[in-house]
Structure formats: C-alpha cells, structure tokens
Motif scaffolding. Structure first.
Motif, PDB file in Angstrom:
ATOM      1  N   SER A 161      34.469  83.505 -16.796  1.00  0.00           N
ATOM      2  CA  SER A 161      33.410  83.448 -15.781  1.00  0.00           C
ATOM      3  C   SER A 161      33.795  84.291 -14.564  1.00  0.00           C
ATOM      4  N   ASN A 162      35.074  84.409 -14.257  1.00  0.00           N
ATOM      5  CA  ASN A 162      35.493  85.367 -13.223  1.00  0.00           C
ATOM      6  C   ASN A 162      35.147  86.791 -13.652  1.00  0.00           C
ATOM      7  N   ALA A 163      35.466  87.121 -14.900  1.00  0.00           N
ATOM      8  CA  ALA A 163      35.175  88.475 -15.401  1.00  0.00           C
ATOM      9  C   ALA A 163      33.681  88.770 -15.264  1.00  0.00           C
ATOM     10  N   VAL A 164      32.849  87.765 -15.575  1.00  0.00           N
ATOM     11  CA  VAL A 164      31.396  87.952 -15.446  1.00  0.00           C
ATOM     12  C   VAL A 164      31.020  88.126 -13.976  1.00  0.00           C
ATOM     13  N   THR A 189      39.484  91.498 -20.489  1.00  0.00           N
ATOM     14  CA  THR A 189      39.394  92.698 -19.663  1.00  0.00           C
ATOM     15  C   THR A 189      37.954  92.935 -19.223  1.00  0.00           C
ATOM     16  N   ASP A 190      37.797  93.211 -17.931  1.00  0.00           N
ATOM     17  CA  ASP A 190      36.451  93.548 -17.449  1.00  0.00           C
ATOM     18  C   ASP A 190      36.453  94.908 -16.769  1.00  0.00           C
ATOM     19  N   GLU A 191      35.246  95.388 -16.493  1.00  0.00           N
ATOM     20  CA  GLU A 191      35.085  96.680 -15.810  1.00  0.00           C
ATOM     21  C   GLU A 191      34.562  96.448 -14.403  1.00  0.00           C
ATOM     22  N   GLY A 194      37.862  94.877  -9.716  1.00  0.00           N
ATOM     23  CA  GLY A 194      39.317  95.034  -9.704  1.00  0.00           C
ATOM     24  C   GLY A 194      39.956  94.309  -8.527  1.00  0.00           C
ATOM     25  N   ILE A 195      41.285  94.272  -8.541  1.00  0.00           N
ATOM     26  CA  ILE A 195      42.037  93.584  -7.488  1.00  0.00           C
ATOM     27  C   ILE A 195      43.103  94.549  -6.972  1.00  0.00           C
ATOM     28  N   PRO A 196      43.147  94.803  -5.663  1.00  0.00           N
ATOM     29  CA  PRO A 196      44.180  95.702  -5.135  1.00  0.00           C
ATOM     30  C   PRO A 196      45.578  95.192  -5.499  1.00  0.00           C
ATOM     31  N   LYS A 202      48.953  87.008  -5.692  1.00  0.00           N
ATOM     32  CA  LYS A 202      48.484  85.793  -5.007  1.00  0.00           C
ATOM     33  C   LYS A 202      47.281  85.134  -5.660  1.00  0.00           C
ATOM     34  N   ILE A 203      46.639  85.802  -6.625  1.00  0.00           N
ATOM     35  CA  ILE A 203      45.373  85.235  -7.131  1.00  0.00           C
ATOM     36  C   ILE A 203      45.551  83.905  -7.862  1.00  0.00           C
ATOM     37  N   PHE A 204      46.816  83.563  -8.216  1.00  0.00           N
ATOM     38  CA  PHE A 204      47.046  82.266  -8.873  1.00  0.00           C
ATOM     39  C   PHE A 204      47.389  81.175  -7.858  1.00  0.00           C
ATOM     40  N   ARG A 209      41.647  83.997  -2.274  1.00  0.00           N
ATOM     41  CA  ARG A 209      40.589  84.876  -2.757  1.00  0.00           C
ATOM     42  C   ARG A 209      40.777  86.225  -2.102  1.00  0.00           C
ATOM     43  N   VAL A 210      40.511  87.271  -2.863  1.00  0.00           N
ATOM     44  CA  VAL A 210      40.678  88.612  -2.307  1.00  0.00           C
ATOM     45  C   VAL A 210      39.625  88.833  -1.224  1.00  0.00           C
ATOM     46  N   ASP A 211      38.373  88.501  -1.542  1.00  0.00           N
ATOM     47  CA  ASP A 211      37.279  88.686  -0.597  1.00  0.00           C
ATOM     48  C   ASP A 211      36.602  87.330  -0.435  1.00  0.00           C
ATOM     49  N   GLY A 219      30.002  81.347  -5.648  1.00  0.00           N
ATOM     50  CA  GLY A 219      30.092  79.940  -6.031  1.00  0.00           C
ATOM     51  C   GLY A 219      31.484  79.448  -6.389  1.00  0.00           C
ATOM     52  N   GLY A 220      32.506  80.263  -6.148  1.00  0.00           N
ATOM     53  CA  GLY A 220      33.863  79.873  -6.554  1.00  0.00           C
ATOM     54  C   GLY A 220      34.499  78.870  -5.616  1.00  0.00           C
ATOM     55  N   THR A 221      35.529  78.196  -6.116  1.00  0.00           N
ATOM     56  CA  THR A 221      36.253  77.235  -5.289  1.00  0.00           C
ATOM     57  C   THR A 221      37.607  77.791  -4.853  1.00  0.00           C
ATOM     58  N   GLY A 222      38.033  78.885  -5.473  1.00  0.00           N
ATOM     59  CA  GLY A 222      39.338  79.445  -5.157  1.00  0.00           C
ATOM     60  C   GLY A 222      40.481  78.683  -5.822  1.00  0.00           C
ATOM     61  N   LEU A 223      40.133  77.729  -6.708  1.00  0.00           N
ATOM     62  CA  LEU A 223      41.166  76.918  -7.360  1.00  0.00           C
ATOM     63  C   LEU A 223      41.264  77.200  -8.859  1.00  0.00           C
ATOM     64  N   GLY A 224      40.277  77.918  -9.381  1.00  0.00           N
ATOM     65  CA  GLY A 224      40.192  78.122 -10.831  1.00  0.00           C
ATOM     66  C   GLY A 224      41.460  78.680 -11.452  1.00  0.00           C
ATOM     67  N   LEU A 225      41.977  79.760 -10.900  1.00  0.00           N
ATOM     68  CA  LEU A 225      43.151  80.390 -11.510  1.00  0.00           C
ATOM     69  C   LEU A 225      44.428  79.593 -11.251  1.00  0.00           C
ATOM     70  N   ALA A 226      44.463  78.854 -10.124  1.00  0.00           N
ATOM     71  CA  ALA A 226      45.629  77.995  -9.858  1.00  0.00           C
ATOM     72  C   ALA A 226      45.707  76.910 -10.934  1.00  0.00           C
TER      73      ALA A 226
HETATM   74  P1  ADP Z   1      37.259  81.764  -7.404  1.00  0.00           P
HETATM   75  O1  ADP Z   1      36.707  80.403  -7.536  1.00  0.00           O
HETATM   76  O2  ADP Z   1      37.133  82.346  -6.029  1.00  0.00           O
HETATM   77  O3  ADP Z   1      36.803  82.699  -8.493  1.00  0.00           O
HETATM   78  P2  ADP Z   1      39.840  81.870  -8.767  1.00  0.00           P
HETATM   79  O4  ADP Z   1      41.063  81.077  -8.544  1.00  0.00           O
HETATM   80  O5  ADP Z   1      39.167  81.763 -10.101  1.00  0.00           O
HETATM   81  O6  ADP Z   1      38.843  81.511  -7.576  1.00  0.00           O
HETATM   82  O7  ADP Z   1      40.168  83.399  -8.477  1.00  0.00           O
HETATM   83  C1  ADP Z   1      40.861  83.753  -7.287  1.00  0.00           C
HETATM   84  C2  ADP Z   1      40.459  85.140  -6.799  1.00  0.00           C
HETATM   85  O8  ADP Z   1      40.962  86.139  -7.684  1.00  0.00           O
HETATM   86  C3  ADP Z   1      38.957  85.397  -6.736  1.00  0.00           C
HETATM   87  O9  ADP Z   1      38.382  84.918  -5.549  1.00  0.00           O
HETATM   88  C4  ADP Z   1      38.910  86.914  -6.816  1.00  0.00           C
HETATM   89  O10 ADP Z   1      39.155  87.484  -5.542  1.00  0.00           O
HETATM   90  C5  ADP Z   1      40.080  87.260  -7.716  1.00  0.00           C
HETATM   91  N1  ADP Z   1      39.665  87.487  -9.123  1.00  0.00           N
HETATM   92  C6  ADP Z   1      39.825  86.647 -10.153  1.00  0.00           C
HETATM   93  N2  ADP Z   1      39.378  87.181 -11.306  1.00  0.00           N
HETATM   94  C7  ADP Z   1      38.922  88.411 -10.993  1.00  0.00           C
HETATM   95  C8  ADP Z   1      38.319  89.475 -11.748  1.00  0.00           C
HETATM   96  N3  ADP Z   1      38.100  89.375 -13.062  1.00  0.00           N
HETATM   97  N4  ADP Z   1      37.980  90.607 -11.074  1.00  0.00           N
HETATM   98  C9  ADP Z   1      38.211  90.708  -9.741  1.00  0.00           C
HETATM   99  N5  ADP Z   1      38.755  89.750  -8.974  1.00  0.00           N
HETATM  100  C10 ADP Z   1      39.107  88.611  -9.590  1.00  0.00           C
END
Ligand code: ADP
Length: 267
Positions: A161-164, A189-191, A194-196, A202-204, A209-211, A219-226
């Motif tokens: 769902s992040n990729a989407v 993999t998505d197109e 991207g993430i700098p 830090k995304i985990f 969140r990057v932005d 609609g994200g919570t910022g906790l999904g990848l953690a």
């Molecule tokens: P969120 O609920 O904000 O998606 P996640 O923990 O799932 O929180 O992801 C943390 C952050 O990592 C996102 O806010 C986004 O900045 C970055 N991120 C995650 N997956 C992707 C992706 N496929 N492409 C670009 N940025 C991503």
C-alpha cells in the motif's frame, strides 16, 4: 554523571575503563529521550485529526450542514479523520504488545508464493482507478515458509500500500520472489517518488516520514514500516530499503524457511 565508576587499567598501564561508564549513561539518556519523543509524537498525531474534526464540526454546526454540497463533504472529512485515528490507535496497541513481548504469533507452514499471488490480486482489485500495473515474478512451484500468515499479510499489505500511495497513476509495481538456499527474498519495487539516500535508514523508525504533510494527506500513521520491521524480525528475518529519489523504491523482506525460535536465526 555516574558516580561509582571504576578505573580499569592494566598493571601500570594507561586508564582504559571510563568510556564504558559514560556510554551507559548516554544509553539511558537516549532511551529516556526516545520515550519523551514518542509520547510527544503520539500526542501530536492524535491532536491533528482531533483539531481538524473540531473545525469541520463547528462549520457544520454553523450552517454547512444545511448546504447540500458542503454538508456531506464535511461529514466525509470527519469520517476519514476518525478512521485514521482508529488506525493509529490500533497500530499503537500492536506496538505496545510487541514492546512487552505480548504479541502471540501462530506459526504455520505457508505457501509464500500462493500468499503473495492472493495479496497481489486483492491490490489489483482495489487500485483499478489508479491504473497501477502489477508485475508478479513469483515462481509457480510451491515454496513453504513457517510463518504467522496474518502478521506477514499485514507486512506485505503495508509495503504494497505504500508502493501504491507513492506511485504515479499508471505506475508499475513489481512483486518478485527469489528463493535462496536457506531463505526467500520478497522484493516490492515501485516507480514512485523514491526516498532520498539520507532518509532511507530512518523509514523503519516510529513516526518517521520523509514528507510529513504528504504522508498524512495520504492517510498514513507513520508506524506501518516500524511494525513491519518488528514482525519480520520476529520471524527471524530482516527488511531493507533500496531507493532512488524520483526514480522508485524497492523494499526487500528476507524470511528464513524455518525459524529457529531459540536463537531467532536461520536454521
Ligand atoms: P506511512 O503511514 O506514513 O506510510 P510508513 O511507516 O509505512 O508510514 O512509512 C514511513 C515513510 O517512509 C513514509 O511516510 C514515506 O515517507 C516513506 N516511504 C515508505 N514507502 C515508500 C515508498 N514505496 N516510496 C516512497 N516513500 C516511501
């Protein structure tokens, strides 16, 4: 500062035991700082949807409710914000269970390729309006992994769902499965945006969140990848990111076929 440090030295040699003590103190401070930041983050994340809801409810009370255009729209906003708060609180509860080692995992032998195909199919259905194309590079033969199926589904749901979310309309998402001798790699993999490089590690982290504004709007919570990281680790596996700003992102999950629970490493 620690008061009861001991000086460690070889016979008549130089003092070399102070660093450990200082390190312990900073470690403690770090934990305390992280705890404070976590509470501040939670408060902030809850206050944002609440203040949004308050202003929309006030507008409804002040007459927007009678407007056949604005009424339903404003109600929809408060509904979305409520949904996001529920997601946030559910994510927090799950993290707190993991923190206190209370999360029950039910391991079962699962055909991972079959599971990935099912998940991909579900996403193909729900992303029709975005014209996302899914490319499945999943071997047809059965590959079995010992896993908690619901929890790993949650992990892949989050990554896909992040990729989407971060993909442009018409973008391609590739779900690739590579079998190795002791583990299987699943790469998504998505197109998208991207993430700098400097943000990738830090995304985990919780709430990272990057932005921020953009991620919240999506609609994200910022906790999904953690949560994903902890769940993958509790399966004896690991999760990594490889991304190029404005080009796309690959999230890789490596899972051992069988988990050696005692050591938590690959058998
Ligand atoms: P969120 O609920 O904000 O998606 P996640 O923990 O799932 O929180 O992801 C943390 C952050 O990592 C996102 O806010 C986004 O900045 C970055 N991120 C995650 N997956 C992707 C992706 N496929 N492409 C670009 N940025 C991503």
């Amino acid at each position: 500062l620690e008061a009861n440090f001991s000086v460690i030295r070889n016979e008549e040699g130089p003092v070399n035991g102070l660093i450990t003590v200082l390190h312990d103190v900073t470690e403690q401070e770090k934990i305390e700082r992280e705890r404070r930041e976590f509470v501040a983050n939670v408060s902030h994340e809850l206050r944002t949807p609440l203040t949004t809801m308050r202003s929309y409810l006030e507008a409804l009370e002040d007459g927007a409710m009678e407007d056949e255009n604005l009424g339903p729209r404003f109600l929809k906003v408060t509904q979305n914000e409520t949904e996001r708060m529920i997601r946030l609180v559910n994510d927090l509860l799950q993290l707190s269970k993991m923190d206190s080692n209370d999360l029950q995992l039910t391991f079962e032998t699962t055909d991972i390729g079959e599971l990935l195909r099912q998940i991909a199919e579900r996403f193909e259905m729900i992303t029709k309006d975005k014209n996302i194309e899914f490319s499945k590079e999943i071997p047809m033969h059965s590959v079995y992994v010992n896993m908690d199926k619901d929890k790993m589904t949650q992990v892949f749901d989050n990554i896909i769902s992040n990729a989407v979310k971060y993909s442009p309309d018409g973008g391609m998402i590739t779900i690739q499965m590579i079998t190795r001798s002791k583990a299987v790699d699943i790469e998504i993999t998505d197109e998208g945006v991207g993430i700098p490089k400097e943000n990738q590690a830090k995304i985990f982290d919780r709430f990272y969140r990057v932005d921020k504004a953009r991620a919240r709007n999506l609609g994200g919570t910022g906790l999904g990848l953690a949560i994903a990281k902890e769940l993958v680790q509790s399966h004896g596996g690991y999760i990594t990111v490889n991304s190029e700003w404005r080009k796309g992102t690959t999230i890789s999950v490596t899972l051992p076929y069988t988990v050696n629970k005692k050591a938590g490493v690959f058998e």
